[in-house]
Design a protein around this motif. Sequence first.
Motif, mmCIF file in Angstrom:
data_model
loop_
_atom_site.group_PDB
_atom_site.id
_atom_site.type_symbol
_atom_site.label_atom_id
_atom_site.label_comp_id
_atom_site.label_asym_id
_atom_site.label_seq_id
_atom_site.Cartn_x
_atom_site.Cartn_y
_atom_site.Cartn_z
ATOM 1 N N GLN A 179 -12.523 21.629 -3.850
ATOM 2 C CA GLN A 179 -13.834 22.136 -4.244
ATOM 3 C C GLN A 179 -14.657 22.589 -3.054
ATOM 4 O O GLN A 179 -15.499 23.496 -3.172
ATOM 5 C CB GLN A 179 -14.590 21.060 -5.028
ATOM 6 N N TRP A 192 -14.507 26.303 -2.509
ATOM 7 C CA TRP A 192 -15.299 27.076 -3.472
ATOM 8 C C TRP A 192 -16.785 26.940 -3.209
ATOM 9 O O TRP A 192 -17.551 27.911 -3.382
ATOM 10 C CB TRP A 192 -14.959 26.648 -4.899
ATOM 11 N N ASP A 193 -17.209 25.764 -2.763
ATOM 12 C CA ASP A 193 -18.619 25.589 -2.413
ATOM 13 C C ASP A 193 -19.005 26.525 -1.273
ATOM 14 O O ASP A 193 -20.106 27.103 -1.274
ATOM 15 C CB ASP A 193 -18.896 24.131 -2.010
ATOM 16 N N VAL A 236 -17.409 29.479 -0.343
ATOM 17 C CA VAL A 236 -17.356 30.906 -0.679
ATOM 18 C C VAL A 236 -18.413 31.301 -1.706
ATOM 19 O O VAL A 236 -18.788 32.479 -1.779
ATOM 20 C CB VAL A 236 -15.946 31.321 -1.171
ATOM 21 N N ASN A 237 -18.891 30.324 -2.495
ATOM 22 C CA ASN A 237 -19.939 30.628 -3.465
ATOM 23 C C ASN A 237 -21.335 30.533 -2.877
ATOM 24 O O ASN A 237 -22.324 30.882 -3.522
ATOM 25 C CB ASN A 237 -19.827 29.692 -4.673
ATOM 26 N N ASP A 238 -21.418 30.055 -1.637
ATOM 27 C CA ASP A 238 -22.693 29.994 -0.913
ATOM 28 C C ASP A 238 -22.819 31.273 -0.091
ATOM 29 O O ASP A 238 -21.920 31.627 0.674
ATOM 30 C CB ASP A 238 -22.684 28.763 -0.001
ATOM 31 N N SER A 239 -23.928 31.966 -0.228
ATOM 32 C CA SER A 239 -24.092 33.246 0.485
ATOM 33 C C SER A 239 -23.990 33.087 1.989
ATOM 34 O O SER A 239 -23.697 34.043 2.713
ATOM 35 C CB SER A 239 -25.437 33.876 0.128
ATOM 36 N N TYR A 297 -8.771 32.071 -4.180
ATOM 37 C CA TYR A 297 -9.907 32.925 -3.831
ATOM 38 C C TYR A 297 -9.439 34.287 -3.333
ATOM 39 O O TYR A 297 -9.942 35.332 -3.782
ATOM 40 C CB TYR A 297 -10.762 32.229 -2.772
ATOM 41 N N GLN A 325 -8.242 36.412 -6.063
ATOM 42 C CA GLN A 325 -9.333 36.972 -6.858
ATOM 43 C C GLN A 325 -9.973 38.182 -6.193
ATOM 44 O O GLN A 325 -10.224 39.203 -6.846
ATOM 45 C CB GLN A 325 -10.393 35.901 -7.122
#
Length: 563
Positions: A318, A321-322, A324-327, A553, A556
Amino acid sequence: MVTDWKSLATGKRDAILKSIPEKWRLGKIPSVEEQKDVTGPYIQQFLDKKEIEITETDAVAIAEKVAAGSWSAVDVAQAFCHRAALAHQLVNCLHETFFDAAIADAKALDAYYAEHKKTKGPLHGVPVSLKDQFHVKDVETTMGYVGWIGTFEGKKGDSRHKTFESEMVRELRELGAVLYCKTSVPHTLMSGETVNNIIEYTWNPKNRYLCSGGSSGGEGALIGLKGSPVGFGTDIGGSIRIPAAFCGLYGIRPSAGRLPYEGMANSMDGQNSVLSVVGPLATTARSVRFLVKSILSQNPWLYDPGVVEMPWREDRYQAVWDRVNDSTGELTFGLMKTDGIVNPQPPVARAVSMVAKAVEKAGHKLIDWEPPSHAGGLATTFNTWSFDGGKDIHSAFALSGEPISQQIKMTYGTEPGPEKSATEIAKNNVAQRQWKKEWTDAWNGTASKTSTGQPIDCIIAPLAPYAAARPEKYKWYAYSAFVNGLDYTSVVVPVTYADKSKDTYEDGFKPMNENDQAAYEDYDAEIYDGAHVAVQLIGRRFQEEKMLAIAEYVGQILGKENI
């Protein structure tokens, strides 16, 4: 002897075909000139609409459908048995079929579901194919050797023949998986092409001019034709990653000791300097993760003394993902364009460039990675494959008198060579340890080049210089084997397809040496056109969760989650 091995091989080959129900047999197999690509619409013509829907669903969704009661385990098993039977006829990818046993197991799972209103385990009703190193009850294990037919690993009269099961087989059954076939391997397992005297050559389903890879080549070909949603291979020099790359799949080479290997057949058993490891190949990255996580839920360290007590670490997965999902979150990739000895052929070079551009566009950091002492480290890895001078594999060939394929002769010749002494093996182990320390220091040294002050997260690299090798032309294993020598984690990600209009050598290209010259001369843009092309993402030891997240990731952002 000659007559004996030929008759044994022919009998076994015919038995595999005869195990396929008459209604699933194909009348005429097209030549490669008539039909180069047998994936997609070609194989679909032999299936009904429901079978296509089931077999083109990934392992995660299959498990969800069965758990919801939308599909029965029997319907799923029958669909994959049918498609696997078709796949074998098209590319020679199976060593064993046990479809009746699979259907019986699926019926039992459906009965369990009906009675308990729940699944047996996370893999309830999911078909899983196995490389022909796994021992399965009532099923033979030949590992491609004619001399192993009718025996337990070449031993006649051994009570374990068709009664013994590998540890992971037991765990898969406990998880609710449906086992139904075992896939082809090169005899000895030590080749990037899959060929033996039983089923002969396993072809690449996307481009039948090319190989499917090895040594888990049957797995790659079968899953590439969607005759299996997920399967297990093994990897001592690239044998999971090569077929995954060549057949457009995701596949992981975990560090030694993460997943159970207990009770599997093998070559050079007892050579512990560079261990063979087991791992899944699948059509999607999430399916690979699903299988790894499921196996670890069985606490394999309690049953296999070689497994490290390391449950699935969701926080490590996780955390990626934390970020890559944070700008402001940034991953840092090392870019390895070449090993400095053999340059990747044009399709592979383009795939590496595509991944590099994609991660940069997504806002991540990219730095050039130049491996330390690549040639010297490779030597310590390659040396381990011949500690016994080839005695083990030549003894297996001698059981039947069968000939050795040219692919194996490249490494092991036609007779055993001198065995290494304990002193020589110890010296090699010391050199290997020193090389690993050089890599550790070099990796840590990248911290000075990143914005976070932390070392790179992983390396983007070719998996092989070829998109997929032509027969008898897989000669350079350095890109995959150095990972085994370091015992790093590596995940293959499919990227694109070879394109004859794009993939050509630049004018004035000059090979660096004889090995590079051979790779240059072997490339033919016309033949390779349409072949799968992939890269590998390499992480440090025991970084399976992290690398699976990064692979998902990257898949995707490439738009290739299910190529």
